[in-house]
Design a protein around this motif. Structure first.
Motif, PDB file in Angstrom:
ATOM      1  N   SER A   1      21.868  55.479  64.329  1.00  0.00           N
ATOM      2  CA  SER A   1      21.911  56.761  65.425  1.00  0.00           C
ATOM      3  C   SER A   1      22.646  56.354  66.591  1.00  0.00           C
ATOM      4  O   SER A   1      22.616  57.158  67.408  1.00  0.00           O
ATOM      5  CB  SER A   1      20.412  56.813  65.709  1.00  0.00           C
ATOM      6  OG  SER A   1      19.996  55.569  66.244  1.00  0.00           O
TER       7      SER A   1
ATOM      8  N   GLU B   1      26.122  55.765  67.853  1.00  0.00           N
ATOM      9  CA  GLU B   1      27.801  55.601  67.482  1.00  0.00           C
ATOM     10  C   GLU B   1      28.487  54.560  68.111  1.00  0.00           C
ATOM     11  O   GLU B   1      29.397  53.823  67.608  1.00  0.00           O
ATOM     12  CB  GLU B   1      28.128  57.215  67.940  1.00  0.00           C
ATOM     13  CG  GLU B   1      27.553  58.361  67.025  1.00  0.00           C
ATOM     14  CD  GLU B   1      27.863  59.345  67.587  1.00  0.00           C
ATOM     15  OE1 GLU B   1      28.569  60.230  67.016  1.00  0.00           O
ATOM     16  OE2 GLU B   1      27.480  59.704  68.650  1.00  0.00           O
TER      17      GLU B   1
ATOM     18  N   GLU C   1      15.127  61.143  64.812  1.00  0.00           N
ATOM     19  CA  GLU C   1      16.548  60.980  64.724  1.00  0.00           C
ATOM     20  C   GLU C   1      17.001  60.798  63.232  1.00  0.00           C
ATOM     21  O   GLU C   1      18.299  60.682  62.936  1.00  0.00           O
ATOM     22  CB  GLU C   1      16.847  59.827  65.543  1.00  0.00           C
ATOM     23  CG  GLU C   1      16.715  60.083  66.966  1.00  0.00           C
ATOM     24  CD  GLU C   1      17.730  61.105  67.387  1.00  0.00           C
ATOM     25  OE1 GLU C   1      18.872  61.031  67.058  1.00  0.00           O
ATOM     26  OE2 GLU C   1      17.201  61.930  68.526  1.00  0.00           O
TER      27      GLU C   1
ATOM     28  N   ALA D   1      19.857  63.173  61.679  1.00  0.00           N
ATOM     29  CA  ALA D   1      20.938  63.346  62.463  1.00  0.00           C
ATOM     30  C   ALA D   1      21.696  61.854  62.137  1.00  0.00           C
ATOM     31  O   ALA D   1      23.006  61.801  62.209  1.00  0.00           O
ATOM     32  CB  ALA D   1      20.651  63.387  63.902  1.00  0.00           C
TER      33      ALA D   1
ATOM     34  N   ARG E   1      21.987  60.200  59.532  1.00  0.00           N
ATOM     35  CA  ARG E   1      22.920  60.316  58.358  1.00  0.00           C
ATOM     36  C   ARG E   1      24.182  60.608  58.492  1.00  0.00           C
ATOM     37  O   ARG E   1      25.059  60.152  58.180  1.00  0.00           O
ATOM     38  CB  ARG E   1      22.054  61.419  57.272  1.00  0.00           C
ATOM     39  CG  ARG E   1      20.755  60.870  56.828  1.00  0.00           C
ATOM     40  CD  ARG E   1      20.305  61.842  55.574  1.00  0.00           C
ATOM     41  NE  ARG E   1      18.789  61.599  55.112  1.00  0.00           N
ATOM     42  CZ  ARG E   1      18.026  62.544  55.145  1.00  0.00           C
ATOM     43  NH1 ARG E   1      18.262  63.666  55.532  1.00  0.00           N
ATOM     44  NH2 ARG E   1      16.790  62.447  55.015  1.00  0.00           N
ATOM     45  N   SER E   2      24.365  61.786  59.419  1.00  0.00           N
ATOM     46  CA  SER E   2      25.517  62.257  59.639  1.00  0.00           C
ATOM     47  C   SER E   2      26.408  61.589  60.353  1.00  0.00           C
ATOM     48  O   SER E   2      27.561  61.122  60.067  1.00  0.00           O
ATOM     49  CB  SER E   2      25.380  63.827  60.170  1.00  0.00           C
ATOM     50  OG  SER E   2      24.817  64.671  59.571  1.00  0.00           O
ATOM     51  N   LYS E   3      25.795  60.874  61.338  1.00  0.00           N
ATOM     52  CA  LYS E   3      26.263  59.753  62.175  1.00  0.00           C
ATOM     53  C   LYS E   3      26.909  58.533  61.322  1.00  0.00           C
ATOM     54  O   LYS E   3      28.072  58.058  61.446  1.00  0.00           O
ATOM     55  CB  LYS E   3      25.563  59.246  63.262  1.00  0.00           C
ATOM     56  CG  LYS E   3      25.401  60.227  64.266  1.00  0.00           C
ATOM     57  CD  LYS E   3      24.402  59.630  65.431  1.00  0.00           C
ATOM     58  CE  LYS E   3      24.138  60.864  66.476  1.00  0.00           C
ATOM     59  NZ  LYS E   3      23.268  60.553  67.489  1.00  0.00           N
TER      60      LYS E   3
END
Length: 299
Positions: free
Chosen positions: A13, A15, A41, A44, A46-48
């Motif tokens: 989570s 970046e 979180e 979200a 996963r995408s990060k």
């Protein structure tokens, strides 16, 4: 074989932390979707994680993702989404809270289906966390549960909770116990891993300000046959890399003994004296790990 001296755990989570992890000297970085990510979180994250895997420069590091507990509603989607969208930029999945071989089998089967659909040539490897008492009871079976399995990881924090241990031992307070409270668990895991031909990795040490405590735990596990340890902070990476690497003198001696033994074998001799010590096949077996790691490190 992969280098696993240091496995850096990084919240998927965050970046900024993933960017730092990619630039770190860790052998292996795992982007965590489980304990370090709040429930709200997780989707979200996963995408990060996918973005980090596919856009950051990782060098020679092994790139891994720790999915959520297989018994949660997040796990199946973690696998499908991350594997399909990260593609060849993902090397390993880490399964937490494993209790039996069926947990590993389920992930293996799902991965096989995804890889067939994507026509992926290189298979994704697996590591599993031994952090439940049920897992400790079945660790030998778990270690042989999948041809994808590359390592068993000891998770002392969750394991201590599962067994009902004094929580102070997690942070290295050993005064209440006459010895190493992790010896049995580590030894059993190391034996199961070695018998299955895979690695044993020691888990996290939470007090990252206590470098000597972290070093002590690295040494304890290395002596038992572990090949690396988790790091939860960049300050722990160099300690793990040092402790789990053979010293230059150790490598030189191992090569000297191996050369002498090979020469003796060529002459039909089963043992040879080197520097006043008898070297036979048992001694050569004992230095094999040193030589393998030295080759991986280019020593």
């Amino acid at each position: 074989m992969r280098l696993r001296r240091s496995e850096l755990s990084t919240p998927a989570s965050n970046e900024h932390m993933m960017e730092k992890a990619a630039a770190s000297p860790a052998d292996f970085v795992l982007l965590d979707l489980e304990d370090s990510v709040a429930p709200e979180e997780k989707v979200a994250a996963r995408s990060k994680a996918i973005k980090a895997l596919t856009t950051l420069e990782w060098g020679k590091k092994t790139r891994a993702v720790r999915i959520n507990d297989p018994e949660t509603e997040y796990a199946y989607q973690d696998i499908i989404t991350v594997v399909e969208e990260a593609g060849e930029d993902l090397d390993v999945l880490i399964i937490p809270k494993v209790k039996a071989s069926k947990d590993v089998w389920w992930v293996d089967l799902l991965l096989t289906q995804i890889e067939k659909r994507l026509k992926r040539v290189r298979r994704i490897g697996l590591e599993v966390l031994i952090e439940e008492v049920e897992a400790m009871l079945h660790v030998e079976e778990i270690a042989r549960s999948s041809s994808r399995l590359e390592a068993l990881i000891f998770g002392p924090a969750d394991y201590s909770a599962s067994q009902g241990m004094d929580s102070k031992v997690i942070e290295g307070s050993l005064d209440t116990y006459p010895g190493d409270p992790w010896h049995y668990a580590r030894n059993k895991i190391a034996i199961a891993a070695r018998a299955a031909g895979i690695d044993a990795i020691d888990g996290a040490y939470p007090n990252f300000t206590n470098s000597e405590g972290y070093r002590r735990e690295c040494i304890h596990s290395r002596v038992l046959g572990f090949t690396g340890k988790w790091a939860i902070h960049p300050s722990q990476i160099n300690i793990a890399n040092q402790v789990y690497s053979p010293a230059k003198e150790e490598v030189e001696r191992a090569r000297k003994l191996n050369a002498a033994y090979q020469e003796a074998q060529a002459r039909g001799v089963g043992a040879v004296a080197v520097d006043g010590k008898m070297i036979d096949v048992a001694i050569i077996r004992s230095i094999k790990t040193t030589l393998q790691k030295a080759d991986l490190l280019g020593m």
